[in-house]
Design an enzyme around this catalytic site. Structure first.
Site, mmCIF file in Angstrom:
data_model
loop_
_atom_site.group_PDB
_atom_site.id
_atom_site.type_symbol
_atom_site.label_atom_id
_atom_site.label_comp_id
_atom_site.label_asym_id
_atom_site.label_seq_id
_atom_site.Cartn_x
_atom_site.Cartn_y
_atom_site.Cartn_z
ATOM 1 N N HIS A 1 0.842 -1.203 0.000
ATOM 2 C CA HIS A 1 0.000 0.000 0.000
ATOM 3 C C HIS A 1 0.878 1.253 0.000
ATOM 4 O O HIS A 1 0.640 2.204 -0.747
ATOM 5 C CB HIS A 1 -0.880 0.064 1.247
ATOM 6 C CG HIS A 1 -1.881 -1.038 1.360
ATOM 7 N ND1 HIS A 1 -2.052 -1.773 2.508
ATOM 8 C CD2 HIS A 1 -2.769 -1.547 0.467
ATOM 9 C CE1 HIS A 1 -3.002 -2.669 2.323
ATOM 10 N NE2 HIS A 1 -3.454 -2.559 1.097
ATOM 11 N N LYS B 1 -16.163 -6.365 4.253
ATOM 12 C CA LYS B 1 -15.195 -7.196 4.976
ATOM 13 C C LYS B 1 -15.396 -7.054 6.480
ATOM 14 O O LYS B 1 -15.698 -5.971 6.978
ATOM 15 C CB LYS B 1 -13.768 -6.750 4.644
ATOM 16 C CG LYS B 1 -13.354 -6.980 3.208
ATOM 17 C CD LYS B 1 -11.983 -6.362 2.963
ATOM 18 C CE LYS B 1 -11.564 -6.478 1.517
ATOM 19 N NZ LYS B 1 -10.329 -5.725 1.240
ATOM 20 N N ARG C 1 -1.780 -5.755 -8.723
ATOM 21 C CA ARG C 1 -0.813 -6.809 -8.419
ATOM 22 C C ARG C 1 -0.828 -7.925 -9.453
ATOM 23 O O ARG C 1 0.185 -8.368 -9.931
ATOM 24 C CB ARG C 1 -1.105 -7.414 -7.037
ATOM 25 C CG ARG C 1 -0.727 -6.522 -5.895
ATOM 26 C CD ARG C 1 -1.368 -6.953 -4.615
ATOM 27 N NE ARG C 1 -2.802 -6.734 -4.666
ATOM 28 C CZ ARG C 1 -3.612 -6.889 -3.629
ATOM 29 N NH1 ARG C 1 -3.136 -7.307 -2.480
ATOM 30 N NH2 ARG C 1 -4.896 -6.638 -3.748
ATOM 31 N N SER D 1 -3.042 -7.674 2.608
ATOM 32 C CA SER D 1 -3.370 -7.609 4.037
ATOM 33 C C SER D 1 -3.874 -8.954 4.529
ATOM 34 O O SER D 1 -3.592 -9.357 5.661
ATOM 35 C CB SER D 1 -4.430 -6.534 4.283
ATOM 36 O OG SER D 1 -3.939 -5.271 3.943
HETATM 37 N N1 ATP Z 1 1.198 -5.337 -2.558
HETATM 38 C C1 ATP Z 1 0.510 -4.398 -3.204
HETATM 39 N N2 ATP Z 1 1.031 -3.735 -4.253
HETATM 40 C C2 ATP Z 1 0.312 -2.811 -4.923
HETATM 41 N N3 ATP Z 1 -0.962 -2.463 -4.609
HETATM 42 C C3 ATP Z 1 -1.519 -3.082 -3.568
HETATM 43 C C4 ATP Z 1 -0.839 -4.074 -2.811
HETATM 44 N N4 ATP Z 1 -1.683 -4.524 -1.845
HETATM 45 C C5 ATP Z 1 -2.832 -3.843 -2.007
HETATM 46 N N5 ATP Z 1 -2.749 -2.984 -3.020
HETATM 47 C C6 ATP Z 1 -3.768 -2.089 -3.508
HETATM 48 O O1 ATP Z 1 -4.215 -1.304 -2.436
HETATM 49 C C7 ATP Z 1 -5.593 -0.941 -2.616
HETATM 50 C C8 ATP Z 1 -6.375 -1.241 -1.358
HETATM 51 O O2 ATP Z 1 -6.451 -2.603 -1.201
HETATM 52 P P1 ATP Z 1 -6.949 -3.394 0.065
HETATM 53 O O3 ATP Z 1 -7.172 -2.520 1.235
HETATM 54 O O4 ATP Z 1 -8.025 -4.324 -0.374
HETATM 55 O O5 ATP Z 1 -5.612 -4.226 0.355
HETATM 56 P P2 ATP Z 1 -5.384 -5.767 0.279
HETATM 57 O O6 ATP Z 1 -3.948 -5.985 0.615
HETATM 58 O O7 ATP Z 1 -5.897 -6.306 -1.020
HETATM 59 O O8 ATP Z 1 -6.278 -6.266 1.502
HETATM 60 P P3 ATP Z 1 -7.221 -7.560 1.600
HETATM 61 O O9 ATP Z 1 -6.311 -8.740 1.441
HETATM 62 O O10 ATP Z 1 -7.820 -7.418 2.967
HETATM 63 O O11 ATP Z 1 -8.226 -7.431 0.471
HETATM 64 C C9 ATP Z 1 -6.039 -1.720 -3.866
HETATM 65 O O12 ATP Z 1 -5.945 -0.867 -4.965
HETATM 66 C C10 ATP Z 1 -5.015 -2.808 -3.990
HETATM 67 O O13 ATP Z 1 -4.851 -3.256 -5.308
HETATM 68 MG MG MG Z 2 -7.982 -6.469 -1.447
#
Ligand code: ATP
Ligand code: MG
Length: 158
Positions: free
Chosen positions: A17, A41, A90, A127
């Site tokens: 993030h 969620k 991703r 996450s």
């Molecule tokens: N490792 C990463 N690299 C680039 N973008 C990311 C990454 N992890 C999450 N994002 C982006 O961050 C934004 C918010 O995502 P979100 O809060 O759903 O995170 P997540 O890691 O996917 O969490 P969860 O696993 O709970 O869904 C989305 O645009 C997602 O694509």
């Molecule tokens: Mg997500």
């Protein structure tokens, strides 16, 4: 002033993030990190905790503000003078979902969507994985900011 929003549940915030948020902060004058509250969620951390961790993790970036958001994202953008939504990509699954969301948001508003490809260093982080590894006492310190590692450890103790 060119304003963008990086929306998410950030449960908890990861280096993946932060990479997207930092890169967005170089493109835009101000980036609002929108911590979602109307997510379907069931979050591990409360909204207040997610906002708090994000605020600490982005305190080194001058043009970032962290806000709790709810309701329709494009309505929030219109009400706050935000012209762009920045999301990270991703893998193919992210792309399919984000493309549909971007097209729907474009139909509903003039808000533009910018999709940033993830840095290879952090592309495998979510996450969900961080929560799952932490739950069984795995070491997640490499994937998250210090404050998150601490809070997850406290939770496991308590
Ligand atoms: N490792 C990463 N690299 C680039 N973008 C990311 C990454 N992890 C999450 N994002 C982006 O961050 C934004 C918010 O995502 P979100 O809060 O759903 O995170 P997540 O890691 O996917 O969490 P969860 O696993 O709970 O869904 C989305 O645009 C997602 O694509
Ligand atoms: Mg997500």
């Amino acid at each position: 002033m060119r304003k963008a929003i990086c929306p998410g549940s950030f449960d908890p915030v990861t280096h993946g993030h932060l990479d997207i948020i930092e890169r967005a902060s170089k493109i835009f004058d101000e980036v609002v990190v929108g911590v979602g509250t109307n997510t379907s969620k069931n979050t591990l951390f409360s909204t207040e905790e997610r906002v708090d961790m994000m605020t600490l993790a982005t305190s080194h970036l001058p043009n970032i503000v962290v806000r709790q958001i709810s309701g329709l994202l494009v309505t929030y953008c219109e009400e706050h003078g935000i012209g762009s939504i920045v999301k990270g990509l991703r893998f193919a699954g992210d792309f399919e979902y984000e493309l549909q969301m971007a097209q729907m948001n474009a139909r509903m508003s003039d808000v533009e969507t910018i999709l940033l490809p993830t840095s290879s260093e952090w592309s495998f982080i979510s996450s969900t994985l961080v929560r799952e590894i932490a739950k069984v006492d795995g070491d997640i310190s490499e994937f998250v900011p210090e404050v998150v590692a601490q809070r997850l450890a406290e939770r496991n103790k308590g």
